[in-house]
Every structure is written in structure tokens, then in C-alpha cells.
Design a protein around this motif. Structure first.
Motif, PDB file in Angstrom:
ATOM      1  N   VAL B 233     -29.620   9.131  21.399  1.00 39.30           N
ATOM      2  CA  VAL B 233     -27.867   8.723  21.875  1.00 39.30           C
ATOM      3  C   VAL B 233     -27.451   8.007  20.149  1.00 39.30           C
ATOM      4  CG1 VAL B 233     -26.971   7.130  23.261  1.00 39.30           C
ATOM      5  CG2 VAL B 233     -28.790   8.471  24.063  1.00 39.30           C
ATOM      6  N   HIS B 234     -26.164   8.769  20.216  1.00 34.23           N
ATOM      7  CA  HIS B 234     -25.656   7.704  18.973  1.00 34.23           C
ATOM      8  C   HIS B 234     -24.519   7.209  19.868  1.00 34.23           C
ATOM      9  CE1 HIS B 234     -27.649   9.383  15.599  1.00 34.23           C
ATOM     10  NE2 HIS B 234     -27.652  10.223  16.063  1.00 34.23           N
ATOM     11  N   VAL B 235     -24.115   6.113  19.649  1.00 35.14           N
ATOM     12  CA  VAL B 235     -23.277   4.756  20.520  1.00 35.14           C
ATOM     13  C   VAL B 235     -22.329   5.057  19.120  1.00 35.14           C
ATOM     14  CG1 VAL B 235     -24.701   3.262  21.858  1.00 35.14           C
ATOM     15  CG2 VAL B 235     -23.800   2.367  19.655  1.00 35.14           C
ATOM     16  N   ALA B 236     -21.021   5.127  20.014  1.00 37.19           N
ATOM     17  CA  ALA B 236     -20.095   5.260  19.016  1.00 37.19           C
ATOM     18  C   ALA B 236     -19.909   4.111  18.594  1.00 37.19           C
ATOM     19  CB  ALA B 236     -18.762   6.036  20.084  1.00 37.19           C
ATOM     20  N   ASP B 237     -19.394   2.838  19.076  1.00 40.23           N
ATOM     21  CA  ASP B 237     -19.387   1.358  18.502  1.00 40.23           C
ATOM     22  C   ASP B 237     -20.830   0.527  18.030  1.00 40.23           C
ATOM     23  OD1 ASP B 237     -18.227  -0.705  18.518  1.00 40.23           O
ATOM     24  OD2 ASP B 237     -16.366  -1.322  19.182  1.00 40.23           O
ATOM     25  N   ALA B 238     -20.354   0.172  17.041  1.00 41.24           N
ATOM     26  CA  ALA B 238     -22.049  -0.894  16.579  1.00 41.24           C
ATOM     27  C   ALA B 238     -22.414  -1.620  17.592  1.00 41.24           C
ATOM     28  CB  ALA B 238     -21.662  -1.095  15.331  1.00 41.24           C
ATOM     29  N   SER B 239     -20.892  -2.887  18.384  1.00 43.59           N
ATOM     30  CA  SER B 239     -21.538  -3.721  18.978  1.00 43.59           C
ATOM     31  C   SER B 239     -21.391  -3.288  20.642  1.00 43.59           C
ATOM     32  CB  SER B 239     -19.660  -3.998  18.728  1.00 43.59           C
ATOM     33  OG  SER B 239     -18.877  -3.607  19.897  1.00 43.59           O
ATOM     34  N   GLU B 240     -21.731  -2.352  21.087  1.00 46.23           N
ATOM     35  CA  GLU B 240     -22.338  -1.926  22.283  1.00 46.23           C
ATOM     36  C   GLU B 240     -23.759  -1.241  22.462  1.00 46.23           C
ATOM     37  OE1 GLU B 240     -18.466  -0.996  24.608  1.00 46.23           O
ATOM     38  OE2 GLU B 240     -18.887   0.825  23.908  1.00 46.23           O
ATOM     39  N   LEU B 241     -24.466  -1.480  20.785  1.00 48.32           N
ATOM     40  CA  LEU B 241     -25.584  -0.977  20.792  1.00 48.32           C
ATOM     41  C   LEU B 241     -26.667  -1.733  21.654  1.00 48.32           C
ATOM     42  CD1 LEU B 241     -27.241   1.658  18.930  1.00 48.32           C
ATOM     43  CD2 LEU B 241     -27.413  -0.587  16.626  1.00 48.32           C
ATOM     44  N   GLU B 278     -29.592  11.409  33.577  1.00 46.52           N
ATOM     45  CA  GLU B 278     -29.803  10.235  33.702  1.00 46.52           C
ATOM     46  C   GLU B 278     -29.305   9.349  32.618  1.00 46.52           C
ATOM     47  OE1 GLU B 278     -33.837   7.106  36.503  1.00 46.52           O
ATOM     48  OE2 GLU B 278     -33.737   9.751  35.895  1.00 46.52           O
ATOM     49  N   ALA B 279     -29.705   9.931  31.603  1.00 44.78           N
ATOM     50  CA  ALA B 279     -28.893   8.362  30.979  1.00 44.78           C
ATOM     51  C   ALA B 279     -27.405   8.907  30.762  1.00 44.78           C
ATOM     52  CB  ALA B 279     -29.699   8.852  28.902  1.00 44.78           C
ATOM     53  N   VAL B 280     -26.615  10.125  30.405  1.00 46.36           N
ATOM     54  CA  VAL B 280     -25.838  10.222  30.694  1.00 46.36           C
ATOM     55  C   VAL B 280     -25.035   9.433  32.061  1.00 46.36           C
ATOM     56  CG1 VAL B 280     -24.533  12.002  30.700  1.00 46.36           C
ATOM     57  CG2 VAL B 280     -25.772  12.961  29.228  1.00 46.36           C
ATOM     58  N   ARG B 281     -25.646   9.988  32.962  1.00 51.84           N
ATOM     59  CA  ARG B 281     -24.746   9.338  34.107  1.00 51.84           C
ATOM     60  C   ARG B 281     -24.908   7.731  33.791  1.00 51.84           C
ATOM     61  NH1 ARG B 281     -27.329  13.465  37.349  1.00 51.84           N
ATOM     62  NH2 ARG B 281     -29.222  12.444  37.968  1.00 51.84           N
ATOM     63  N   LEU B 282     -25.919   6.632  33.209  1.00 48.54           N
ATOM     64  CA  LEU B 282     -25.730   5.536  33.247  1.00 48.54           C
ATOM     65  C   LEU B 282     -24.662   4.974  32.078  1.00 48.54           C
ATOM     66  CD1 LEU B 282     -29.747   5.116  33.295  1.00 48.54           C
ATOM     67  CD2 LEU B 282     -28.098   3.578  33.967  1.00 48.54           C
ATOM     68  N   LEU B 283     -24.690   5.748  30.551  1.00 46.37           N
ATOM     69  CA  LEU B 283     -23.927   5.672  29.982  1.00 46.37           C
ATOM     70  C   LEU B 283     -22.445   5.300  30.593  1.00 46.37           C
ATOM     71  CD1 LEU B 283     -25.670   7.056  26.969  1.00 46.37           C
ATOM     72  CD2 LEU B 283     -25.656   4.935  27.507  1.00 46.37           C
ATOM     73  N   LEU B 288     -19.620   3.281  28.570  1.00 47.29           N
ATOM     74  CA  LEU B 288     -19.797   3.534  27.033  1.00 47.29           C
ATOM     75  C   LEU B 288     -19.795   4.368  26.450  1.00 47.29           C
ATOM     76  CD1 LEU B 288     -23.319   1.724  26.821  1.00 47.29           C
ATOM     77  CD2 LEU B 288     -22.345   2.870  24.969  1.00 47.29           C
ATOM     78  N   ALA B 289     -18.909   4.324  25.450  1.00 47.63           N
ATOM     79  CA  ALA B 289     -18.537   5.679  24.579  1.00 47.63           C
ATOM     80  C   ALA B 289     -19.732   6.034  23.289  1.00 47.63           C
ATOM     81  CB  ALA B 289     -17.380   5.515  23.250  1.00 47.63           C
ATOM     82  N   VAL B 290     -20.147   7.174  24.234  1.00 49.78           N
ATOM     83  CA  VAL B 290     -20.981   7.884  22.760  1.00 49.78           C
ATOM     84  C   VAL B 290     -20.647   8.878  22.292  1.00 49.78           C
ATOM     85  CG1 VAL B 290     -23.057   9.505  23.214  1.00 49.78           C
ATOM     86  CG2 VAL B 290     -22.671   7.301  24.646  1.00 49.78           C
ATOM     87  N   SER B 291     -20.881   9.157  20.801  1.00 50.73           N
ATOM     88  CA  SER B 291     -20.541   9.797  19.862  1.00 50.73           C
ATOM     89  C   SER B 291     -21.183  11.187  19.716  1.00 50.73           C
ATOM     90  CB  SER B 291     -20.517   9.397  18.466  1.00 50.73           C
ATOM     91  OG  SER B 291     -21.323   9.649  18.041  1.00 50.73           O
ATOM     92  N   ASP B 292     -22.501  10.660  20.477  1.00 46.72           N
ATOM     93  CA  ASP B 292     -23.518  12.660  20.493  1.00 46.72           C
ATOM     94  C   ASP B 292     -24.657  12.005  21.522  1.00 46.72           C
ATOM     95  OD1 ASP B 292     -25.062  15.013  19.768  1.00 46.72           O
ATOM     96  OD2 ASP B 292     -25.722  14.390  18.349  1.00 46.72           O
ATOM     97  N   ILE B 293     -25.487  12.908  22.104  1.00 47.53           N
ATOM     98  CA  ILE B 293     -26.515  12.509  23.172  1.00 47.53           C
ATOM     99  C   ILE B 293     -27.314  14.312  23.060  1.00 47.53           C
ATOM    100  CG2 ILE B 293     -25.620  12.820  25.137  1.00 47.53           C
ATOM    101  CD1 ILE B 293     -26.970  10.707  26.273  1.00 47.53           C
ATOM    102  N   GLY B 294     -28.529  13.829  23.319  1.00 46.32           N
ATOM    103  CA  GLY B 294     -28.854  14.754  23.442  1.00 46.32           C
ATOM    104  C   GLY B 294     -30.854  14.687  23.888  1.00 46.32           C
TER     105      GLY B 294
END
Ligand SMILES: Nc1ncnc2c1ncn2[C@@H]1O[C@H](COP(=O)(O)OP(=O)(O)O)[C@@H](O)[C@H]1O
Ligand SMILES: [Mg+2]
Lengths: 282, 337
Positions: B233-241, B278-283, B288-294
């Protein structure tokens, strides 16, 4: 992991239709096989091979026509002095090529392939040396032809000329052991180029291109006794005949030939075992 | 029958480098055994030892029951080597190359020609057989090199990184060729830097590091030990890491690995796509904004990390030198609890 695992295990009902050799190759088969490959590797690279020949011819022309006029050679024509010298130095330049070739064999894994095969170790290095001797012989033939075309003449009997050729070929064989060893020690072709540092002084501080008497005394001591001078002077003496040889070079052909043979034997005795050892397990 | 290969406590030191540090390995007949390890792990050193090119400082080594240290000549009759660089002659045709090696293996000329024909056919090289090898593509050269190791019908083929540097198509081609060999009854010992290559070809994998086997087993066994799939997962915003890490951690079978500069979290999971969903649902639930997930397969690097606690240093990180990368990952492992 997500894909199905397609691991294959042996199916006893199938076999690869290849017989296993009953006994390994002998020394002769090995040496000839390796030699053939090495010769083909060189002559089927016409760009490199022909360029080498052209370069040799060009140097011969330059020495003959650019430097030749300024060099005096005790009453014989410079071209008659130069051409045998040039043929002799060909031995060293062929040696450089064989160093680079041996380093390439090492780097490109050809040595490893050979040494992993059930063949006699000594036959592997011998094959390399035989090939390099053949290549040197081709080179000296070309130089000789170019020499004749440029006006080199000899009145020596055919027997003497054949002795001259035989001596040069034997010298090429003897020197190659050292050059193959150096090439393997260098480890890669670029480093093997550095062997020129050895070849150039041997070539130029010799009687190959100019009479050694024209050099300063300390240099003469080296130049008149080093192996290339012996080989070059032997070749020269064979083509001049002993009367001229004694006048121009100070000694007859036999004097130089015996010393050449001594050097060649020394090279073989010292370097052949060292080179062969490099083909053993590390 | 004795195993095709048995190595016990092999060591080899080159001046200051301990290339092998007590390597133990048994390879059974009728299968591909892969040695998986990063650059400098000692793969080539080991292969060269089996190929009788190198003597160990200590240890024992038998090939098909023959002592490789005492009877190298007998071992040479049992093996075929395709080294790390394709040792075929560019100035000879494919066929000439095979005939030459066939002759050296001990075939007479007629048999060497016949064997070359079989091998050319097997490897699909018949059409190019009379072309000079220097006109071959990298993949064809590799195949021919494999063929050259084969013309003497050895019991054991040694392939050192057979597909390194090849494009994916040539790699697949070569994999097929290797599979057909094994199917036809030749044992293969190969080295590789690629987890998927070992997984594709080998019945057993030995992972080596710093001259030692650090894990050994079937691909499945190893995967369950170390090479799980990874939800990345790449989160869009560092503060939400940190929020994302906390949310995803329970999904994983191991602690998530975090790379702060790229804001990415890698979560090793056991049930692949289900856990991706499950990860997609959780986020999504957390807004939580995600720039990439796979979902991707574990890399050799991750297997190493799991087994050794430090990454494989095969490919230097272009953005940081090796030691910095190691530190960074160590820290993130600790940080991510
Ligand atoms: N001939 C050699 N001389 C010195 N060091 C060597 C030699 N061969 C290998 N090494 C060193 O031994 C280690 C293992 O090398 P190698 O077996 O080639 O690893 P791999 O094939 O797994 O990349 C490396 O650190 C390498 O630099
Ligand atoms: Mg290697």
C-alpha cells in the motif's frame, strides 16, 4: 505464491536419445579440437585478422621508406636488413595476441567449459599454443610476401630459408607458452593488453630495426644478448649467407641459431609447466 | 543409488573473502535443485567446485557417489557445465560448437554429429544451426551453451544463473528447455538470483547466503517459511502512514515492513487476494487516501529479510547505498509493531 507450481520430476519412461560416450577424448583429439576452434576464432574475424596484417604491412612500409633512409646497415641494403627483423618481431606481436586470446578464453568461460570436460589438462593448453603457433606462422608468411613485394631479395639456398622459417615458427611456439601464461595471469583482455609493456622494449631494443651498434653502450649490452636479437639475427644470417652475416652481424648463422634455440628451450622449460599448472584446479 | 550430489562442510577462502563457509547440500536424483542467493553468496564458487574447477579448503563433495576431490576425472564424465557466461564460440556455427564439445566429451565424429542434431532439435535451434553464433541473440547463445553441456549426456547438469540478463521471452524459452531435460531424465543443479525462477523450475531450493545454506526445502515449504505474498500500500499523505500501519498490521502474518520516504507499507499475507480485498475495505472504512494498492509475490529480498533480518544486497538501491538501506529497513521493522 499465486501460480500453480509446475515443477517437473523425472518421468522414467522418457529418456533423452543421447548416448553417453564410452571413453573420454584423448590428448590429440582435445588439442586439435581446441586448436581448430582457436584458429577459426581468429581467421573468421576477418576485420580484426586482416587489419592486423595490413597494420604489419604498413609498419614495414614506414620503416622501409621513412626511417630506412636514415639507418645505415654495414653495406647491405636496409630492406634486406629489415625484412628478416620484421619477420622475427612478428613472433612477439603474435604473442601479444595470444595473451589477449587466453585472457578472453578465461573471461568468457571457455576455459571453464574445457576444464569441466573429461580431457587431459595438458592437451587444453597445448591446443591453445598450437593454434597460436599456426596463427603466428600465417602472420610471418604474410610479412615475408610483403617483404618480397617491397624489394627484399636473398641469394641464400632454399635450405637456409627453410631453416629460417623453421626457427621463427619454433620461436613462436616457445614464446607462446609465456604469453599464454601471462594472459591467464592478467585475467582479462584489457589487462592482457598491458603485456605490450614487455613486448615493446624487447622489440625496439633489439637488432630488429636498427644495428645495435648505433645504440648507447649500456643499451647495447642488453640489445645484443636478448632473445629476440638472437632470433632476428639468425633469420637474417640465414638469408644473407654466412659471409655477409659475419661482416654485418659479426657471426655466422649457426652462432645465432644455437643461441636462439637455447632461449627457446629455456622459455619452454620455464613457462610450459607454469602455464599448464594454471589449467589445474584452483 | 547415492544422491546425485552430496556436499558436506565445504569451505573456500579467497584471500580475505570467505566465499564458502561450511556449505551442506544434498541433491536427489530426478529433479531440479536450485541454489538461490544474492550476488556474492557463493553460488559460482560452489558450482565451480562441483565442476572440478576449484578445490575446497575443507569439506567433502561427491557427485553421483564419486569423490570430486579425489577422482575429478570420473566426476567430469558425469557432469556437464554451463557457466555464468555462455562459453560458446561466436566464430563457429551452432552445429560446429556442439560437435566440438561432443568430440571432447569423447564421441567419435559420427556420434558427435548425431548428438548435436538431437540437441539442436531439442532446443529448437535446428534452423539457426549453420549460422555463426555471433549472429545469435543472447537467448539463443544461452540455449546453445546449455546444449553444449548436454551433448555428452551427463548425469548432472550444472547451470550457473542460466537466465540472468535474458528478456522474459527467452527466459521462458530456456525454462521450457530445462524442464524438458529433467522430464527426460537428466538431473539439474542450477543457481539463480530469482525466487520465481527457483519456484518455476525446482523441486527443492537451497537458499544460500555468505557461503552457507540458510534455508532448504520444497518451494512450498520455503514460501510458508518466508516468501508469503505481500499486500503493498502506498498512502497518499505521509501524516496518515501510522494510522494505515495500525489498521493493516492485524491482517499480516508478519509485521508490516514500512518504507517512510516512499510512504509504502508491505504486509506479508497468507491468503493473497482475500486479504487484499480486506485491506481495501479497511482503508476505505477509515477514509484513508491511497495512491496505490496491490498484491504481489514476495521478492528474494523479502525472503532474505524474513530469513536473515537483512535484505539481499544483490541489486544496489539506486537511491541509497547498501548500508543506509539496511539501516532504514531494520529501523522500520522495529518501528512497525
Ligand atoms: N577467484 C576469486 N578471487 C577472489 N575472490 C573471489 C573469487 N571468486 C569469488 N570470489 C569472492 O567470493 C564471493 C562469492 O563469489 P561467487 O561464488 O562468485 O558468488 P555468486 O556466484 O553467488 O555471486 C564473492 O565475495 C566474490 O567476490
Ligand atoms: Mg555467480
Amino acid at each position: 505464491m499465486t501460480t500453480a507450481n509446475p515443477t517437473v520430476t523425472a518421468d522414467p519412461t522418457r529418456t533423452l536419445d543421447l548416448p553417453r560416450p564410452t571413453r573420454p577424448a584423448g590428448a590429440l583429439t582435445t588439442a586439435l579440437g581446441v586448436a581448430r576452434r582457436t584458429v577459426l576464432r581468429n581467421i573468421r574475424n576477418p576485420q580484426v585478422f586482416v587489419l592486423g596484417m595490413v597494420q604489419g604491412a604498413m609498419f614495414l612500409l614506414i620503416f622501409r621508406y621513412v626511417f630506412g633512409g636514415a639507418i645505415t646497415t654495414n653495406g647491405i641494403r636496409y630492406v634486406d636488413f629489415l625484412v628478416p627483423g620484421f619477420v622475427g618481431t612478428g613472433v612477439l606481436f603474435a604473442g601479444m595476441t595470444s595473451s589477449i586470446g587466453a585472457a578472453e578464453d578465461l573471461k568468457e568461460g571457455f576455459f571453464d567449459r574445457l576444464r569441466s570436460l573429461p580431457v587431459p589438462r595438458i592437451a587444453i593448453v597445448s591446443g591453445r599454443v598450437v593454434a597460436d603457433t599456426i596463427l603466428a606462422t600465417i602472420g610471418l608468411t604474410v610479412t615475408t610476401v610483403v617483404g618480397f613485394a617491397m624489394g627484399f631479395r636473398t641469394s641464400a639456398p632454399l635450405g637456409s630459408l627453410l631453416l629460417a622459417v623453421a626457427l621463427c615458427v619454433f620461436a613462436a611456439f616457445a614464446f607462446t607458452w609465456m604469453f599464454v601464461l601471462l594472459g591467464i595471469m592478467a585475467g582479462n583482455p584489457q589487462a592482457a593488453q598491458g603485456i605490450g609493456i614487455l613486448v615493446f622494449p624487447l622489440t625496439f631494443v633489439s637488432s630488429a630495426f636498427v644495428p645495435v651498434e648505433s645504440m648507447p653502450g649500456w643499451m647495447q649490452a642488453f640489445a645484443s644478448n636478448q632473445p629476440l636479437t638472437m632470433i632476428v639475427n639468425a633469420t637474417r644470417a640465414f638469408t644473407l649467407g654466412d659471409v655477409d652475416a659475419v661482416r654485418v652481424l659479426g657471426h655466422p648463422a649457426s652462432y645465432f641459431a644455437v643461441r636462439s634455440l637455447f632461449w627457446c628451450a629455456l622459455f619452454i622449460v620455464v613457462f610450459a609447466p607454469l602455464a599448464a599448472r594454471r589449467y589445474q584446479r584452483g | 543409488m547415492p544422491p546425485i550430489l552430496e556436499a558436506r562442510g565445504l569451505t573456500k577462502r579467497f584471500k580475505t573473502t570467505q566465499a564458502l563457509a561450511g556449505l551442506d547440500l544434498t541433491a536427489d536424483r530426478g529433479q531440479v535443485t536450485a541454489i538461490l542467493g544474492p550476488n556474492g553468496a557463493g553460488k559460482t564458487t560452489f558450482i565451480r567446485m562441483v565442476a572440478t574447477l576449484l578445490l575446497p579448503d575443507e569439506g567433502t563433495l561427491t557427485v553421483a557417489g564419486i569423490d570430486a576431490i579425489k577422482e575429478p576425472d570420473k566426476v567430469r564424465r558425469a557432469i556437464g557445465l554451463a557457466g555464468q557466461s555462455a562459453a560458446v564460440e561466436g566464430a563457429m556455427s551452432g552445429r560446429e560448437n556442439l560437435v566440438l564439445v561432443g568430440r571432447l566429451f569423447g564421441h567419435d565424429t559420427r556420434q558427435a554429429k548425431a548428438s548435436a542434431e538431437v540437441v539442436l532439435d531439442l532446443l529448437d535451434l535446428t534452423e539457426s544451426a549453420d549460422r555463426l553464433v555471433r549472429t545469435y541473440s543472447g537467448g539463443m547463445r544461452r540455449k546453445l551453451d546449455l546444449g553444449a553441456s548436454l551433448v555428452g549426456a551427463p548425469e548432472l547438469l550444472l547451470l550457473d544463473e542460466p537466465t540472468t540478463g535474458l528478456d522474459p521471452r527467452s527466459r521462458n524459452d530456456l525454462w521450457d528447455a530445462i524442464r524438458s531435460l529433467v522430464a527426460a531424465g537428466t538431473d539439474v543443479l542450477l543457481t539463480t538470483q530469482y525466487l520465481d525462477e527457483a519456484d518455476q523450475l525446482a523441486a527443492r531450493i537451497a537458499i544460500i547466503d555468505q557461503g552457507k545454506v540458510i534455508a532448504e526445502g520444497t518451494p512450498d515449504e520455503l514460501k510458508s517459511k518466508a516468501g508469503n505474498d505481500v499486500v503493498e500500500v502506498h498512502v497518499a499523505d505521509a501524516s496518515e502512514l501510522d494510522r494505515a500501519i495500525a489498521a493493516l498490521a492485524p491482517l499480516g502474518c508478519e509485521r508490516p515492513r514500512v518504507d517512510r520516504p516512499t510512504r509504502s507499507i508491505a504486509v506479508p499475507v497468507e491468503r493473497g487476494s482475500a486479504q487484499l480485498l480486506e485491506a481495501v475495505r479497511l482503508l476505505d472504512g477509515l477514509n484513508l487516501a491511497v495512491s496505490d494498492i496491490g498484491l504481489r509475490r514476495a521478492t528474494l529480498d523479502e525472503v532474505f529479510l524474513a530469513l536473515t533480518g537483512r535484505p539481499a544486497e544483490s541489486e544496489p538501491d539506486p537511491e541509497a547505498d547498501g548500508s543506509a538501506t539496511t539501516d532504514k529497513r531494520r529501523r522500520s521493522r522495529r518501528a512497525a509493531a
